[in-house]
Design an enzyme around this catalytic site. Structure first.
Site, PDB file in Angstrom:
ATOM      1  N   ASP A 172      32.485  40.307  34.955  1.00 20.21           N
ATOM      2  CA  ASP A 172      32.869  41.370  36.033  1.00 20.21           C
ATOM      3  C   ASP A 172      31.319  41.286  36.738  1.00 20.21           C
ATOM      4  O   ASP A 172      30.227  40.770  36.246  1.00 20.21           O
ATOM      5  CB  ASP A 172      33.189  42.658  35.513  1.00 20.21           C
ATOM      6  CG  ASP A 172      33.561  43.622  36.606  1.00 20.21           C
ATOM      7  OD1 ASP A 172      33.443  43.083  37.809  1.00 20.21           O
ATOM      8  OD2 ASP A 172      34.085  44.662  36.044  1.00 20.21           O
TER       9      ASP A 172
HETATM   10  C1  BGC Z   1      34.948  45.498  39.490  1.00 18.95           C
HETATM   11  C2  BGC Z   1      35.881  44.449  39.366  1.00 18.95           C
HETATM   12  C3  BGC Z   1      35.751  43.538  40.909  1.00 18.95           C
HETATM   13  C4  BGC Z   1      34.243  43.253  40.995  1.00 18.95           C
HETATM   14  C5  BGC Z   1      34.079  42.555  42.506  1.00 18.95           C
HETATM   15  C6  BGC Z   1      33.367  45.235  39.897  1.00 18.95           C
HETATM   16  O1  BGC Z   1      32.600  46.078  40.129  1.00 18.95           O
HETATM   17  O2  BGC Z   1      34.775  46.017  38.209  1.00 18.95           O
HETATM   18  O3  BGC Z   1      37.263  44.939  39.234  1.00 18.95           O
HETATM   19  O4  BGC Z   1      36.664  42.419  40.681  1.00 18.95           O
HETATM   20  O5  BGC Z   1      33.639  44.621  41.035  1.00 18.95           O
HETATM   21  O6  BGC Z   1      34.235  43.345  43.412  1.00 18.95           O
END
Ligand code: BGC
Length: 763
Positions: A229
């Site tokens: 993530d």
């Molecule tokens: C979120 C993800 C997301 C990623 C990119 C993170 O903070 O938890 O779900 O895909 O950011 O935006």
């Protein structure tokens, strides 16, 4: 082994390999031109493409794309084909914006309705989650675009999401939190899986060898790459060893250098690095094969978004007012009728291609009808008594009032959990006033997760859960209100009466950086069933403008081997006046099991469309897993021989038919008796029983002997055999040590050896 990949791998320098494992920018991976290795573009999100207009900036306005209903709504469609179609549309838009991997679907289980991101997640049930996600993934990937299953795993809250340590037992993890991911990995081979920020049982998910290497890659056979993530990596070396292939976002030159150094100084085995590079190369080359597009069908996708929204909407309550008949005057009330609340906040937030307005859509369909409008509240939800008075007047003067209600603004969002399940004070007061003025009131809800309604649910004549309905949801609302579409959504999560009724209430959201999943596998209806806890609207609930009857339930065979599975069939008839779709749900109940099990669990479903008077046979296959549970002593899925009840219903609380089947287990499990095993444990084990039963019967006889006119049990006023059964066998032996030829320890070890080797010698 893929020769082309191996050849490229052989030509890469250590520096290049290290670089490939860390993003090139916020949304791009590294490309290496000299070897023709293309970079990839990865963008959010689950219900629409959030492609940054500037790929070098983390946060910018996104390019316009279709905002489909969010996952809460999509799951309520229970329509696999529809999810595949949406997946294809997402891929189509991705291809037109040079996107290779869509960061979704979100698959975390809705442990508590308070999780701020629940609007992005599918269900409280792992089977429904897995089925719906797999359908979406199949759609996206059929077009040459990848997905990222997220967030792996147990990212079930936003409170301290980047640091919280989830304490969970093995069985709960397997049966509830991993099962959906497992289904999608095995059915659809997603290109990527995104590891979550949190820790599980003390290990950061981005470094979790057991979760990433052992379970995901080895046990389930995941062939794609694991991506972090955004920002989930703390230690790049530990994360590589743990199985995390690609760190995002980049650039992170210090982390690239740390990989190079670690290989050079022997801290990191290059074999580990090669394995990650191999996975990254495989996906990057696969992504490059897709045929890019110049644009996408904006209107066609908008129409699909409308269809999806209408199938996800759940008619919670209807006293017969819906669909609306000929009316002369309607009062539409609520600021959100003009400014629709149709998506949540955070990384999934879409820059929609267009947005339908509920008031306009109602006006379009309410021909020859006078429409009045009152705000009822302001965007911030503050107390505004004069707006309630105005709404009261409008409702009184009309024949029907349609009231748009939503939770306080920005409560459905990434990063923050909800504090309660309430709508704000102004909205409650408004519903009470309007429904008092106008019994023909219909409440339309726009929210991402369950709300409590006990204060006002008796007031309105109908309540439609319209969810975070996406850009075309307004049209879907009008279609349902006026009967152009017969609602067919069913809840993918339970609506409780109150927050304190919910399973995780006592263990939420944790403290001191730790949250204990104390409710275990009793999440959602599994909990309410076991506690016999009444709920406002049960899992699987949803009304229609027609009625369905279920008859002639049958099994392909009533006794079967677990490896063969069984097919369950039932005839479903549309007994009403209009065409409609029914979601037939199949739950399995283990009548008797050695370990506790939920009362029943969803293991199959089908959505069927029926004309008035029409009957169709619905058949649902149940495989071995439908009957199995995770056994924490065997560390494996286990089926136990015996009766299983198959419950066929229109919701988890509305079981219409049931049949009993007999499962023959083909399991051949090792003996798990040990030094602490009680008499009862030994008697319950097939080998143990043969060994120990004679001794047990002998003791029983001794206790039954009359001693001074009384049996031992009578003398003690207690069932002494009950005591004995709960006693470790070794203890019983120790008590008779003087009469034994060897020490109790030696005897127990001999007996355990016999039991484990399957020798059926008696003592
Ligand atoms: C979120 C993800 C997301 C990623 C990119 C993170 O903070 O938890 O779900 O895909 O950011 O935006």
């Amino acid at each position: 082994m893929n020769d082309a990949i191996e050849e490229i791998l052989g030509q890469l320098t250590l520096e290049e390999k290290a670089a490939l494992c860390v993003g090139a920018g916020p949304w791009k991976t590294v490309s290496i031109e000299r070897l023709g290795i293309p970079g990839m573009v990865m963008t959010d999100g689950p219900h629409g493409i959030r492609r940054s207009s500037d790929l070098d900036a983390l946060i910018t306005k996104a390019l316009p794309s279709t905002c489909f209903p969010t996952a809460s709504s999509l799951a309520c469609t229970w329509n696999r084909d529809l999810l595949t179609e949406i997946g294809q549309a997402l891929a189509d838009e991705a291809l037109s914006q040079d996107v290779n991997v869509v960061l979704g679907p979100g698959m975390n289980i809705k442990r508590s309705p308070l999780c701020g991101r629940n609007f992005e997640y599918l269900s409280e049930d792992p089977f429904l989650t897995g089925e719906m996600a797999a359908s979406l993934v199949n759609g996206v990937q059929s077009m040459g675009v990848g997905v990222s299953l997220k967030h792996y795993v147990m990212n079930n809250q936003e409170f301290k999401r980047m640091s919280i340590n989830v304490i969970v037992d093995e069985r709960t993890m397997r049966e509830i939190y991993l099962a959906g991911f497992e289904m999608v990995v095995k059915k659809s081979q997603p290109w990527t899986v995104m590891c979550s920020y949190n820790k599980v049982n003390g290990q950061r998910c981005s470094e979790h060898h057991e979760l990433l290497n052992d379970i995901l890659k080895k046990e389930w056979g995941f062939e794609g790459l694991v991506v972090s993530d955004w920002g989930a990596v703390r230690d790049r070396i530990k994360s590589l060893r743990g199985g995390l292939d690609l760190e995002m976002p980049g650039p992170q030159p210090a982390n690239v250098q740390s990989i190079i150094d670690a290989v050079r100084n022997g801290q990191l085995d290059e074999v580990v690095l090669d394995e990650s590079v191999r996975r990254i190369l495989t996906i990057a080359l696969q992504a490059a094969k897709a045929t890019k597009k110049k644009d996408f069908d904006v209107d066609g996708h908008d129409a699909l978004a409308s269809r999806a929204a209408s199938e996800g909407m759940v008619l919670l309550k209807n006293n017969g007012i819906l669909p609306l008949k000929k009316i002369n005057k309607i009062a539409v009330i609520g600021y959100f009728a003009k400014e629709p609340y149709y998506q949540g906040g955070g990384s999934s937030h879409i820059n929609a291609t267009k947005v339908a307005i509920p008031l306009d859509e109602i006006m379009k369909q309410a021909v020859d009808c006078e429409i009045t409008y009152a705000d009822g509240y302001t965007f911030d939800g503050s107390d505004q008594p004069e707006l309630i008075d105005e709404a009261f007047m409008a409702a009184s003067a009309a024949e029907v009032a349609i009231l748009f209600i939503a939770p306080p603004s920005q409560t459905d969002t990434e990063g923050v959990d909800r504090l309660d399940l309430e709508i704000n004070h102004q909205h409650v007061a408004l519903i009470k006033a309007v429904t008092a003025a106008q019994p023909n009131s219909i409440v339309i809800l726009n929210n991402g997760a369950p709300l409590v309604m006990r204060e006002w649910i008796d007031g309105p004549a109908a309540v439609l859960e319209a969810w975070m309905m996406g850009q075309a949801g307004a049209e879907a609302i009008a279609d349902i209100l006026f009967g152009k579409i017969n609602p067919s959504g069913k809840l993918a999560e339970t609506f409780p009466y109150r927050l304190s009724d919910t399973p995780a209430f006592m263990n939420w959201p944790g403290e001191l950086n730790e949250v204990r999943y104390g409710e275990g596998m009793y999440v959602g209806y599994r909990y309410y069933d076991l506690k016999e806890q009444p709920v406002l609207f049960p899992f699987g609930h949803g009304l229609s403008y027609t009625t369905f009857s279920y008859s002639n339930p049958r099994a392909s065979t009533t006794a079967f081997k677990d490896t063969d599975g069984v097919i369950i069939s039932v005839d479903v008839t549309n007994t009403g006046e209009v065409a409609g779709k029914e979601v037939v749900q199949v739950y399995v109940r283990d009548v008797k099991s050695t370990l506790v099990r939920p009362v029943k669990e969803l293991k199959g479903f089908a959505k069927v469309e029926l004309q008035p008077g029409e009957t169709k046979t619905v058949s649902i296959s149940l495989d071995k897993r439908a009957f199995a549970f995770w056994h924490p002593a065997y560390h494996d899925w286990v089926t136990e021989e015996g009766d299983f009840e198959i419950l066929i219903g229109a919701s988890s609380a509305d079981i219409r038919q049931q049949i009993m089947v007999f499962l023959q287990s083909t399991r051949d499990l090792p003996c798990i008796l040990d030094e602490e095993s009680t008499f009862k444990d030994w008697l319950e084990d097939a080998n143990g029983k043969i060994i120990i039963e004679p001794m047990y019967l002998q003791m029983k006889e001794q206790f039954n002997l009359m001693m001074g006119g009384e049996t031992a049990s009578e003398a003690m006023g207690s069932d002494l055999m009950g005591f004995i059964l709960e006693m470790p066998l070794i203890k019983a032996l120790q008590m008779q040590q003087s009469a034994l030829p060897a020490s109790a320890d030696q005897i127990i070890h001999g007996l355990l050896l016999q039991a484990k080797m399957g020798k059926r010698e008696k003592v």
